[in-house]
Design an enzyme around this catalytic site. Sequence first.
Site, mmCIF file in Angstrom:
data_model
loop_
_atom_site.group_PDB
_atom_site.id
_atom_site.type_symbol
_atom_site.label_atom_id
_atom_site.label_comp_id
_atom_site.label_asym_id
_atom_site.label_seq_id
_atom_site.Cartn_x
_atom_site.Cartn_y
_atom_site.Cartn_z
ATOM 1 N N GLY A 116 0.879 -1.176 0.000
ATOM 2 C CA GLY A 116 0.000 0.000 0.000
ATOM 3 C C GLY A 116 0.904 1.209 0.000
ATOM 4 O O GLY A 116 1.578 1.479 0.990
ATOM 5 N N HIS A 117 1.006 1.884 -1.133
ATOM 6 C CA HIS A 117 1.928 3.016 -1.273
ATOM 7 C C HIS A 117 1.123 4.308 -1.375
ATOM 8 O O HIS A 117 0.262 4.434 -2.236
ATOM 9 C CB HIS A 117 2.817 2.838 -2.511
#
Length: 425
Positions: free
Chosen positions: A39-40
């Site tokens: 999850g960036h």
Amino acid sequence: MNICVVGLQWGDEGKGKVVDILAENSDIVVRYGGGSNAGHTVVIGDERFALHLLPSGSVRAGVVCIIANAVVVDPAVLISEIDGLAKRGITLDDRLLISENAHVVLDYHKREDQLREESLGKQKLGTTVRGIGPCYADKVGRSYAVRMSDFRDLPELNKKLQTILEYKNKLFAALYGAEPMSVDTVMENCKQYAARLVPFVTDTTEWLHAAIAQGKSVLFEGAQGSLLDLDHGTFPYVTSSNASSLGVPSGCGVPARMIDKYIGVAKAYTTRVGAGPFPTELDNEIGQYIREKGHEYGTTTGRPRRCGWFDVVAAAYSVRIGSIDSLAMLHLDTLGGLKELSLCAAYEIDGQRRTFFPANIDRLAKAKPIYEQMAGWDDDIGQATAFKQLPKNAQAYVRRIEEIIGKPIEMIGVGPKRSQTIIRR
Ligand code: GDP
Ligand code: IMO
Ligand code: MG
């Protein structure tokens, strides 16, 4: 210039933000491993983007985005991400390429991940339950694997899925007493995935080599962190891929010598989600302070992240194995308001002072951090735009970490926004 950006800790270091900033001067951004366990986050002004499979360069118009061979692609997540960006006016139609050799995460992988974790009870790994481990296991096992190229021939895929689900359903029933999954449902989903994604599927290795030969600049975006690397991390509390920069060559077919610079990303403290050893963990009010101030809750699962002091031994290990040239240190702002900070500069293991991180968890379990105390700062540093504007104690903290690790910290995060970044060199 080709640059690799990789996490030096246990993930969530702020890679998305660093990649977004560097993507301004890149033609291509490549994800070379992991899957939708990542999850960036990219924050531009008041807009926040959370990306799981698309490279963080997606939010910059004109940047070509590549999902390379070692990424495990969950087509449902990818399609919803493409559609989510399109709704916000960002289109990937003519600038997304997906490797034909990338393996596909299907519903039975997520089921297997969930059933296994549940059955392990207290011994569970604390995975993201995104089907990552089971999909990589099928890749290594070969007989029951599905790759993106399989979406080009649906009748053949149907036959393959019959065989795979016969095997998986026997396994699920025997081990977990679980209900069987229907081939038809999985196949119906695959037809929709194929219709949407086949236009993007290609030989990304050939494409990348041609682009590099033409002088295009490539940014390689690591997922997870070096300490979650399957071979070099804290096994078994790792992910199922080579999340360190050692994963780049096998992950996308570009040899290490074609990469000009390796940037390691670390937070000014340490976090970890899921189970596993964490020598500098603060299971107290300071850990709680960092968690709340830094909003340390998972981008993918929403789980509270475990927080602790900066572990120089761990980060220096990742720097060594990852050929890291310089660091980006994020969340320096989060430490503001603490009177005193501790830096773990060495471990004591069996009565001996050690500075080389033992990735083996039996040895790591014996490691007692040896701390250096540093004075904190009270000021809010969110507006600082240059290193000299930081409080003296914050400058000293950064300099001490540079000194022990022996690499420069070239980027400093003072807030989540793209603009809240000090570029030193
Ligand atoms: P990634 O997985 O390495 O891309 O990192 P995540 O996006 O999972 O987690 C990093 C979190 O920290 C995100 O919520 C970012 O918006 C936020 N963030 C990044 N840099 C900074 C910073 O310098 N200061 C603060 N306060 N937040 C930051
Ligand atoms: P980004 O790219 C932090 C962790 C999980 C778990 C272990 C195994 O956002 O930094 P998995 O689902 O991969 O089998 O879980 O790895 N993990 C991450 N932790 N950031 C990530 O990605 C992670 N991806 C996996 O929490 O401990
Ligand atoms: Mg993350």
